[in-house]
Design an enzyme around this catalytic site. Structure first.
Site: not given
Length: 346
Positions: A31, A34, A81, A130-132, A155-156, A159, A194, A212, A219, A254
């Site tokens: 690691d 970060t 990541a 990820t599923d994103e 991000y997605s 990935k 998060k 948001y 999700r 959400n």
């Protein structure tokens, strides 16, 4: 087995490390430490026989070659990541450097090591994604392993790029790769920026709970310890070249999720109830995907895995963990960007 786990001081990675050590495996935890990493996440196994920590960055190829040569792992579990969508909107470069270039370095270091060992058939490079990468679903349907890639955020996209690299190294060089794509994780040690930790910690502090848009984004929520169990099963028994979707079978919007957490806090901390009075709808994130949902039937049929924790159980466990572990989360709130609204500069 001896696992080289990248990102093992992060949220999901540390759950994998803790479970692997508990199962009697040797673990090398690599690691870079970060902002989102925390060695307290693995403090419970830090003195265990067979556990080693390597402070290194996956962008540093020389360090990776040294670690492979010194530790000679049987399998790589690649979780390191950059993962926060809002941060990727403000600073996409770090996501390209770590998620794309870092994965390239890991693949090349692993290939060099694997080739040097005579290409053992038992070696595995397990890439955790990820599923994103699949984009956004409408009101119905599920992501399968054959869903087309359609990333919507930096991000997605990063990935998705790393997924493609892993598949290419499997096809071109024969590296024994396996991929997994998971839904949203939650549970103990979830970094405070998060959604679920934000709701819990803001509610405890009497601060506004930001949601948001209108809160209708959906999700599928996966308890992190269930995910760790699935990952160990995949790296041990998964078919080389295959991908497996991992989901919690726990869809929620959400706003539904936030109100459920508030209800749990009303029971645990009635003196400050009702906590849902703190909910505030804020400007939506650019490119916010409407819905993610996972079809996890392949891993169930082929490997016998299924989630064991319902959303109701998992949220209660998570709230209780944060209530009992202020010494863990309080210092992390002081780290850069935590508690600030990010991802609005698009």
């Amino acid at each position: 087995m001896k696992f080289l786990v990248t990102g093992g001081a992060g949220f999901i990675g540390s759950a994998v490390v803790r479970l692997a050590v508990a199962r009697g495996h040797e673990v090398v935890n690599l690691d870079a430490l970060t902002y989102a990493a925390c060695l307290e996440n693995v403090a419970s196994v830090a003195k265990a026989a067979g556990y080693t920590f390597e402070h290194a960055d996956i962008r540093d190829r020389e360090a990776l070659d040294r670690i492979f040569a010194n530790h000679r792992p049987d399998a790589v579990m690649h979780l390191a990541a950059e993962s926060h969508v809002d941060r990727s909107i403000d600073g996409p470069g770090a996501f390209i450097e770590t998620n794309v270039n870092g994965t390239y370095n890991m693949l090349e270091a692993a290939r060099t090591y694997w080739t040097g060992q005579g290409k053992p058939e038992t070696f595995r490079f397990h890439h955790i994604s990820t599923d994103e990468v699949f984009g956004s679903l409408g009101p119905t349907g599920l992501f399968t392993e054959d869903s087309p890639y359609d990333p919507r955020s930096p991000y997605s996209a990063s990935k998705a790029s790393s997924d493609h690299l892993v598949r290419a190294w499997g096809e071109t060089y024969g590296l024994p790769v396996i991929l997994t794509n998971c839904s949203n994780n939650y549970g103990p040690y979830h970094f405070p920026e998060k959604l679920i930790p934000v709701v819990i910690l803001n509610a405890l502090a009497g601060r506004d709970i930001p949601v948001y848009g209108d809160g209708s984004n959906v999700r599928d929520w996966l308890y992190v310890e269930d995910h760790a169990e699935a990952l160990l099963r995949v790296v041990r028994d998964g078919v080389v070249g295959r991908s497996y979707n991992i989901g919690g079978h726990n869809e929620a919007s959400n706003i539904d999720l936030v109100t459920r957490i508030c209800a749990i806090l009303d029971e645990r901390c009635p003196e400050n109830a009702p906590h849902d009075r703190l909910i505030r709808f804020v400007t939506d994130r650019p490119g916010h995907d409407a819905r993610y949902a996972i079809d996890a039937s392949r891993i169930g049929k082929e490997l016998g895995w299924k989630p064991s924790v319902t959303l109701e159980e998992g949220l209660a466990r998570t709230v209780d963990w944060y209530l009992a572990n202020e010494d863990w989360w309080r210092p992390l709130q002081e780290r850069q960007g935590v508690g600030e609204r990010l991802g609005v500069s698009a």
